[in-house]
Every structure is written in structure tokens, then in C-alpha cells.
Motif scaffolding. Structure first.
Motif, PDB file in Angstrom:
ATOM      1  N   LEU A 107       0.863  -1.158   0.076  1.00  0.00           N
ATOM      2  CA  LEU A 107      -0.088   0.005   0.115  1.00  0.00           C
ATOM      3  C   LEU A 107       0.908   1.152  -0.049  1.00  0.00           C
ATOM      4  O   LEU A 107       0.635   2.194  -0.464  1.00  0.00           O
ATOM      5  CB  LEU A 107      -1.042  -0.079   1.218  1.00  0.00           C
TER       6      LEU A 107
ATOM      7  N   THR B 181       2.727   1.751  -3.309  1.00  0.00           N
ATOM      8  CA  THR B 181       1.463   1.924  -4.471  1.00  0.00           C
ATOM      9  C   THR B 181       1.062   3.316  -4.277  1.00  0.00           C
ATOM     10  O   THR B 181       0.955   4.336  -5.207  1.00  0.00           O
ATOM     11  CB  THR B 181       0.250   1.196  -4.444  1.00  0.00           C
TER      12      THR B 181
ATOM     13  N   PHE C 152      -3.071   2.395  -9.100  1.00  0.00           N
ATOM     14  CA  PHE C 152      -3.383   1.222  -8.133  1.00  0.00           C
ATOM     15  C   PHE C 152      -3.259   0.136  -8.626  1.00  0.00           C
ATOM     16  O   PHE C 152      -3.210  -0.850  -8.053  1.00  0.00           O
ATOM     17  CB  PHE C 152      -4.517   1.761  -7.422  1.00  0.00           C
ATOM     18  N   GLN C 153      -3.636  -0.234  -9.918  1.00  0.00           N
ATOM     19  CA  GLN C 153      -3.810  -1.264 -10.699  1.00  0.00           C
ATOM     20  C   GLN C 153      -2.434  -1.917 -11.422  1.00  0.00           C
ATOM     21  O   GLN C 153      -2.464  -2.758 -12.085  1.00  0.00           O
ATOM     22  CB  GLN C 153      -4.844  -1.398 -11.539  1.00  0.00           C
TER      23      GLN C 153
ATOM     24  N   ILE D 284       0.497  -3.119  -4.997  1.00  0.00           N
ATOM     25  CA  ILE D 284      -0.584  -4.092  -4.492  1.00  0.00           C
ATOM     26  C   ILE D 284      -0.734  -5.194  -5.820  1.00  0.00           C
ATOM     27  O   ILE D 284      -0.936  -6.266  -5.405  1.00  0.00           O
ATOM     28  CB  ILE D 284      -1.965  -3.182  -4.530  1.00  0.00           C
TER      29      ILE D 284
ATOM     30  N   LEU E 215      -8.250  -3.679  -2.190  1.00  0.00           N
ATOM     31  CA  LEU E 215      -7.739  -2.692  -3.296  1.00  0.00           C
ATOM     32  C   LEU E 215      -9.168  -2.109  -4.081  1.00  0.00           C
ATOM     33  O   LEU E 215      -9.399  -0.868  -4.121  1.00  0.00           O
ATOM     34  CB  LEU E 215      -6.999  -3.303  -4.426  1.00  0.00           C
TER      35      LEU E 215
END
Length: 287
Positions: A66, A69, A218-219, A239, A263
Motif C-alpha cells: 500500500l 503504491t 493502483f492497478q 498491490i 484494493l
């Protein structure tokens, strides 16, 4: 006719509704269900309840991913938006050759991130890499824990800045020239026009780009996987990399699904916060 309109409406949205249900809603529900079990894809499933979530919260791997990211997002998204806006202000003038420049800057965005990661890994090579050859020094770009994440963020910025500039260019083209003419008559210089007029009127575009870029950051996985594989010392383990490790390397599908659910919830919260913040500051009136 009025009694048939609801049925016609449902029939018209049925293809999109089926796609959303099968590929968005159903996977989220299944991920939550799987997160309640211990399962290695081959053996029997053992119901654990919320134990997977408890173990993740107690484990430092989730907190590290986390943090990584979050730092990656804070580096890549604001810088990409700023550079994209500056580039768009130059492209909007439609100078000779601007069409070729638009094509060039968009090429990285349309390329496969995994392929870009492989190419940039060669560029960052400490001994024979093109970057160190140009600089004339040996720098461990991808193996130095303090440089790996900024290097990955740089590649992400380089990939996305062309895509962002096109959206900003479209937003700039919607701003009437009479607004700038009135500002110049009132004595506003270029910096004041940018800060007090261009940026506020671009907030709808900025909102869309901020939401989509944060979600994408984030992906992010394939580019990071090709560049560093999550190393060194887990300094680039985002993540998505943690999900891959739990599911396919450690064969802990339940824990991987729990990370995916966390997530998902985190992205929903961030998106709602962004929407609330921009909703009071967005204007769609260009007159």
C-alpha cells in the motif's frame, strides 16, 4: 406504446448490462467469496471467515505494498498531469508538425506495458544500458532500493503523458478565445490566465484524468513486473504484484482475493473523495 417503453429500454441496455454484470460485478462478488476460504486452486477449500483479512492486516507485506503504491501514485499522477497540460498548451496552437508530435507522444500509451517494461529494462541496464552509456556513469537504476521506484514512476509518466495531453488539448479547444481576449484587455498576463482561467475551466477534464489515472496507477502490474518484478527488497512491490505473488507463487488464492477486495474498497473510497472534492469546484459553463 408507454407500456412497452420500459421493456424497450431494458432491451437496449441489455448488452452493456450483461457485460458489466459478467465482467465487473460478478468477479468482485466471487473475489469476496474466495477471500473467505483457504484454497490453493488444487486442493479442497477450507472456510476461514475473515481470517485472511486479519492475517493480511497483521502482515507487513500488505502495508508495504500500500505504501509503495501510494508513493508511486503520488509521483506519477501529478507529474503526468502537469507535463500533459504543458504539452497540450503547445499542441493546441496547431503549429506546423504538431500532428506528427501528437502521434509520437501517443505511441507509448498504445504500446503494451509489458513490452515497454522490457525495453526500458534494457535502457536502465547498469553496464550496457543506453541511459548509462549516454551519461557516462554506472547507475543501478533498477537494483538500487532508493532509485527503483522513481525509475518505474518515470516510465509510467513517459507512457501516459501523451494520452493525458490529448485530453487536455480537447479541453483547451472548448474554451472560447473571447475569455482570454477579455482577460488580456483587463491586463492579465500569461501566468494569470493559466492559473485563474485555464486551470479552473479545465477542471472537468482534470477530474476525469485524475480519477482514471489514480485507478490505473493502483492497478499497475505488467510494466512493474517486467522492470523489477517487485524488487529490490520489495521496494516496487505494488498491490497488484502482491496479488500475483499470493495467488500464483504462494498458491494462496484466498489471501490474494482478500487483497483484491481491499484494493477494490480502497479505490471506491478514493474515487468518492475525488468526486466530492471536484464536484464543488467544477464548472461546465464556457460562455
Amino acid at each position: 406504446m408507454s407500456s412497452r417503453r420500459p421493456l424497450l429500454g431494458w432491451l437496449l441496455i441489455a448488452p452493456s448490462l450483461i457485460g458489466v454484470t459478467c465482467f465487473l460485478i460478478l468477479p468482485v462478488v466471487l473475489a469476496f467469496v474466495v477471500s473467505l476460504f483457504r484454497w490453493d486452486l488444487l486442493g479442497t477449500r477450507t472456510f476461514l471467515g475473515l481470517d485472511n483479512y486479519a492475517s493480511l492486516l497483521a502482515d507487513g507485506a500488505l502495508a508495504n505494498s500500500l505504501l509503495v503504491t501510494g508513493v508511486f501514485t503520488l509521483i506519477s499522477v501529478p507529474v503526468s498531469l502537469a507535463i500533459g497540460l504543458v504539452l497540450a498548451t503547445q499542441l493546441v496552437w496547431a503549429l506546423p508538425g504538431s500532428a506528427i508530435v501528437r502521434v509520437i507522444v501517443v505511441i507509448p500509451w498504445v504500446c503494451a506495458p509489458l513490452a515497454l517494461g522490457v525495453v526500458w529494462k534494457w535502457i536502465f541496464q547498469p553496464s550496457v544500458g543506453a541511459l548509462n552509456q549516454i551519461l557516462g556513469v554506472r547507475i543501478e537504476w533498477l537494483t538500487d532500493p532508493s532509485l527503483a521506484l522513481p525509475a518505474v514512476a518515470f516510465v509510467a509518466i513517459w507512457q501516459n503523458v501523451g494520452y493525458i495531453s490529448l485530453f487536455f488539448q480537447a479541453g483547451l479547444s472548448r474554451i472560447p478565445g473571447s475569455i482570454y481576449e477579455a482577460a488580456r484587455i483587463d491586463g492579465a498576463n500569461a501566468g494569470q490566465q493559466l492559473w485563474f482561467m485555464t486551470i479552473p475551466l479545465l477542471r472537468p477534464t482534470t477530474f476525469f484524468l485524475a480519477v482514471t489515472q489514480v485507478v490505473a496507477s493502483f492497478q499497475v502490474f505488467d510494466m512493474v513486473f517486467a522492470l523489477t518484478g517487485g524488487g529490490p527488497q520489495h521496494r516496487t512491490e505494488v498491490i497488484a504484484s502482491l496479488i500475483y505473488h499470493e495467488a500464483f507463487e504462494a498458491s494462496r488464492l484466498g489471501r490474494a482475493s482478500a487483497v483484491a477486495v481491499i484494493l477494490f474498497v480502497l479505490l471506491v473510497v478514493i474515487t468518492v473523495i475525488q468526486q466530492r472534492w471536484f464536484s464543488r469546484r467544477i464548472t461546465y459553463d464556457m460562455s
